[in-house]
Design a protein around this motif. Structure first.
Motif, PDB file in Angstrom:
ATOM      1  N   ASN A  24       0.815  -1.203   0.000  1.00  0.00           N
ATOM      2  CA  ASN A  24       0.000   0.000   0.000  1.00  0.00           C
ATOM      3  C   ASN A  24       0.848   1.252   0.000  1.00  0.00           C
ATOM      4  OD1 ASN A  24      -2.549  -0.808  -0.439  1.00  0.00           O
ATOM      5  ND2 ASN A  24      -3.136  -0.953   1.708  1.00  0.00           N
ATOM      6  N   ARG A  25       1.999   1.149  -0.663  1.00  0.00           N
ATOM      7  CA  ARG A  25       2.815   2.356  -0.827  1.00  0.00           C
ATOM      8  C   ARG A  25       2.292   3.130  -2.023  1.00  0.00           C
ATOM      9  NH1 ARG A  25       7.582  -1.189  -0.726  1.00  0.00           N
ATOM     10  NH2 ARG A  25       8.311  -1.287   1.413  1.00  0.00           N
ATOM     11  N   VAL A  26       2.120   4.423  -1.820  1.00  0.00           N
ATOM     12  CA  VAL A  26       1.677   5.292  -2.913  1.00  0.00           C
ATOM     13  C   VAL A  26       2.730   6.379  -3.105  1.00  0.00           C
ATOM     14  CG1 VAL A  26      -0.097   6.901  -3.706  1.00  0.00           C
ATOM     15  CG2 VAL A  26      -0.763   4.846  -2.434  1.00  0.00           C
ATOM     16  N   VAL A  27       3.212   6.506  -4.344  1.00  0.00           N
ATOM     17  CA  VAL A  27       4.169   7.574  -4.650  1.00  0.00           C
ATOM     18  C   VAL A  27       3.379   8.798  -5.105  1.00  0.00           C
ATOM     19  CG1 VAL A  27       6.140   8.268  -6.061  1.00  0.00           C
ATOM     20  CG2 VAL A  27       5.890   5.869  -5.354  1.00  0.00           C
ATOM     21  N   VAL A  28       3.651   9.926  -4.462  1.00  0.00           N
ATOM     22  CA  VAL A  28       2.997  11.183  -4.841  1.00  0.00           C
ATOM     23  C   VAL A  28       4.081  12.136  -5.336  1.00  0.00           C
ATOM     24  CG1 VAL A  28       1.611  13.154  -4.047  1.00  0.00           C
ATOM     25  CG2 VAL A  28       1.161  10.865  -3.122  1.00  0.00           C
ATOM     26  N   GLY A  29       3.945  12.549  -6.593  1.00  0.00           N
ATOM     27  CA  GLY A  29       4.880  13.513  -7.158  1.00  0.00           C
ATOM     28  C   GLY A  29       4.169  14.844  -7.326  1.00  0.00           C
ATOM     29  N   ILE A  30       4.832  15.907  -6.895  1.00  0.00           N
ATOM     30  CA  ILE A  30       4.269  17.252  -7.098  1.00  0.00           C
ATOM     31  C   ILE A  30       5.211  18.004  -8.021  1.00  0.00           C
ATOM     32  CG2 ILE A  30       3.483  19.376  -5.996  1.00  0.00           C
ATOM     33  CD1 ILE A  30       3.056  17.871  -3.414  1.00  0.00           C
ATOM     34  N   SER A  31       4.688  18.441  -9.163  1.00  0.00           N
ATOM     35  CA  SER A  31       5.509  19.229 -10.084  1.00  0.00           C
ATOM     36  C   SER A  31       5.011  20.673 -10.092  1.00  0.00           C
ATOM     37  CB  SER A  31       5.493  18.598 -11.483  1.00  0.00           C
ATOM     38  OG  SER A  31       4.189  18.601 -11.996  1.00  0.00           O
ATOM     39  N   GLY A  32       5.701  21.503 -10.893  1.00  0.00           N
ATOM     40  CA  GLY A  32       5.485  22.951 -10.771  1.00  0.00           C
ATOM     41  C   GLY A  32       4.304  23.497 -11.532  1.00  0.00           C
TER      42      GLY A  32
ATOM     43  N   LEU B  28      -8.933   5.141  -8.673  1.00  0.00           N
ATOM     44  CA  LEU B  28      -8.001   4.592  -9.657  1.00  0.00           C
ATOM     45  C   LEU B  28      -6.910   3.752  -9.001  1.00  0.00           C
ATOM     46  CD1 LEU B  28      -7.790   7.704 -11.987  1.00  0.00           C
ATOM     47  CD2 LEU B  28      -8.558   5.417 -12.680  1.00  0.00           C
ATOM     48  N   LEU B  29      -6.586   4.093  -7.751  1.00  0.00           N
ATOM     49  CA  LEU B  29      -5.574   3.316  -7.018  1.00  0.00           C
ATOM     50  C   LEU B  29      -6.198   2.100  -6.322  1.00  0.00           C
ATOM     51  CD1 LEU B  29      -3.516   6.206  -5.345  1.00  0.00           C
ATOM     52  CD2 LEU B  29      -2.742   4.704  -7.195  1.00  0.00           C
ATOM     53  N   GLY B  30      -7.515   2.007  -6.374  1.00  0.00           N
ATOM     54  CA  GLY B  30      -8.192   0.888  -5.717  1.00  0.00           C
ATOM     55  C   GLY B  30      -8.202   1.011  -4.203  1.00  0.00           C
ATOM     56  N   LEU B  31      -8.180   2.257  -3.716  1.00  0.00           N
ATOM     57  CA  LEU B  31      -8.219   2.491  -2.263  1.00  0.00           C
ATOM     58  C   LEU B  31      -9.634   2.933  -1.884  1.00  0.00           C
ATOM     59  CD1 LEU B  31      -4.855   4.442  -1.847  1.00  0.00           C
ATOM     60  CD2 LEU B  31      -5.340   2.125  -1.030  1.00  0.00           C
ATOM     61  N   GLU B  32     -10.233   2.218  -0.952  1.00  0.00           N
ATOM     62  CA  GLU B  32     -11.603   2.560  -0.567  1.00  0.00           C
ATOM     63  C   GLU B  32     -11.585   3.563   0.571  1.00  0.00           C
ATOM     64  OE1 GLU B  32     -14.491  -0.499   0.037  1.00  0.00           O
ATOM     65  OE2 GLU B  32     -13.657  -1.668  -1.637  1.00  0.00           O
TER      66      GLU B  32
ATOM     67  N   LEU C  45      -4.821  10.454   2.157  1.00  0.00           N
ATOM     68  CA  LEU C  45      -4.056   9.197   2.209  1.00  0.00           C
ATOM     69  C   LEU C  45      -3.566   8.916   3.625  1.00  0.00           C
ATOM     70  CD1 LEU C  45      -2.002   9.461  -1.121  1.00  0.00           C
ATOM     71  CD2 LEU C  45      -3.822   7.824  -0.630  1.00  0.00           C
ATOM     72  N   ARG C  46      -3.281   9.998   4.351  1.00  0.00           N
ATOM     73  CA  ARG C  46      -2.790   9.840   5.731  1.00  0.00           C
ATOM     74  C   ARG C  46      -3.851   9.195   6.632  1.00  0.00           C
ATOM     75  NH1 ARG C  46      -0.326  14.585   9.375  1.00  0.00           N
ATOM     76  NH2 ARG C  46      -2.371  15.449   8.976  1.00  0.00           N
ATOM     77  N   ARG C  47      -5.125   9.404   6.261  1.00  0.00           N
ATOM     78  CA  ARG C  47      -6.218   8.865   7.086  1.00  0.00           C
ATOM     79  C   ARG C  47      -6.535   7.412   6.743  1.00  0.00           C
ATOM     80  NH1 ARG C  47      -9.981  13.056   5.306  1.00  0.00           N
ATOM     81  NH2 ARG C  47      -8.836  14.953   5.733  1.00  0.00           N
ATOM     82  N   ILE C  48      -5.979   6.904   5.649  1.00  0.00           N
ATOM     83  CA  ILE C  48      -6.309   5.528   5.236  1.00  0.00           C
ATOM     84  C   ILE C  48      -5.291   4.575   5.858  1.00  0.00           C
ATOM     85  CG2 ILE C  48      -6.724   3.984   3.293  1.00  0.00           C
ATOM     86  CD1 ILE C  48      -7.310   6.435   1.579  1.00  0.00           C
ATOM     87  N   GLU C  49      -5.811   3.666   6.650  1.00  0.00           N
ATOM     88  CA  GLU C  49      -4.930   2.764   7.391  1.00  0.00           C
ATOM     89  C   GLU C  49      -4.092   1.910   6.441  1.00  0.00           C
ATOM     90  OE1 GLU C  49      -7.124   0.746  10.499  1.00  0.00           O
ATOM     91  OE2 GLU C  49      -5.396  -0.583  10.752  1.00  0.00           O
ATOM     92  N   GLY C  50      -2.829   1.782   6.772  1.00  0.00           N
ATOM     93  CA  GLY C  50      -1.963   0.882   6.011  1.00  0.00           C
ATOM     94  C   GLY C  50      -1.317   1.518   4.797  1.00  0.00           C
ATOM     95  N   VAL C  51      -1.676   2.766   4.485  1.00  0.00           N
ATOM     96  CA  VAL C  51      -1.071   3.421   3.313  1.00  0.00           C
ATOM     97  C   VAL C  51       0.205   4.148   3.741  1.00  0.00           C
ATOM     98  CG1 VAL C  51      -1.342   5.306   1.640  1.00  0.00           C
ATOM     99  CG2 VAL C  51      -3.186   3.659   1.968  1.00  0.00           C
TER     100      VAL C  51
END
Ligand SMILES: Cc1cc2nc3c(=O)[nH]c(=O)nc-3n(C[C@H](O)[C@H](O)[C@H](O)COP(=O)(O)O)c2cc1C
Length: 187
Positions: A2-10, A173-177, A24-30
């Protein structure tokens, strides 16, 4: 897994990234892995009036965009997927053409090569032909193009309501409920 990579570009639209990271911080296990481009740091200062620390504090792991040896640069590091939010025209073009010149673009390249979900959230308007072509090319390579254009059928009253619409699409899209935003006929 349940690792999710978040990229922020300009690109404009940093609040979309903040909303996603907070959710994402509120979803357990992520476990979130965040990488910011140099361009993103400039836009964060403009849009949040804050240092990137307010954003990086929302992530579990923060990577330096110059560190192309970080774990997320390798296909052997399992992830659920990656989101580039917001995705600048520059980063979109690089991803479309397989250019991996910083950690964000390298991680995006890895997600395409490993056939893992890669969600690009562009915000440019209007879109010139090079960006339209880059979107097609990125989609053909396996990325999902999710424009930062929230719907209004959930009757948003606040800016977080608008941000939540995009966050919900990303989670789906990530399949996270997780119920971040009302669905059609739920509003
Ligand atoms: C305040 C501000 C807003 C910007 N908004 C956008 C934008 O919405 N879309 C975009 O493609 N570029 C935008 N840019 C330009 C990019 O930041 C610039 O092209 C940068 O080189 C992108 O590099 P990066 O993709 O590595 O972050 C903006 C720049 C600034 C300073």
């Amino acid at each position: 897994m349940n690792r999710v990579v978040v990229g922020i570009s300009g690109a404009s639209g940093v609040p979309y990234a903040a909303d996603l990271l907070e959710t994402l911080r509120r979803i357990e296990g992520v476990e979130t892995h965040l990488v910011l481009t140099q361009g993103a740091k400039r836009v964060i200062a403009e849009e949040l009036g804050a240092s990137p620390k307010q954003l990086t504090a929302l992530a579990d792991v923060v990577h330096d965009d110059r560190d192309v040896g970080a774990p997320i640069a390798s296909g052997s590091f399992p992830t659920r997927g990656m989101v580039v939010i917001p995705c600048s025209a520059t980063t979109l073009a690089k991803v479309a053409h397989g250019l991996a010149d910083n950690l964000l673009t390298r991680a995006a390249y890895v997600h395409l090569k490993e056939r893992r979900p890669l969600i690009l959230v562009p915000r440019e308007a209007p879109l010139p032909l090079p960006s339209l072509r880059a979107m097609v090319q990125a989609a053909e390579a396996g990325a999902v193009i999710l424009p930062a254009s929230p719907g209004f059928y959930h009757k948003p009253q606040t800016i977080p309501d608008l941000l939540g619409f995009i966050t919900q699409r990303v989670l789906d899209l990530l399949g996270l409920e997780y119920p971040r935003s009302p669905r059609w006929k739920e509003a």
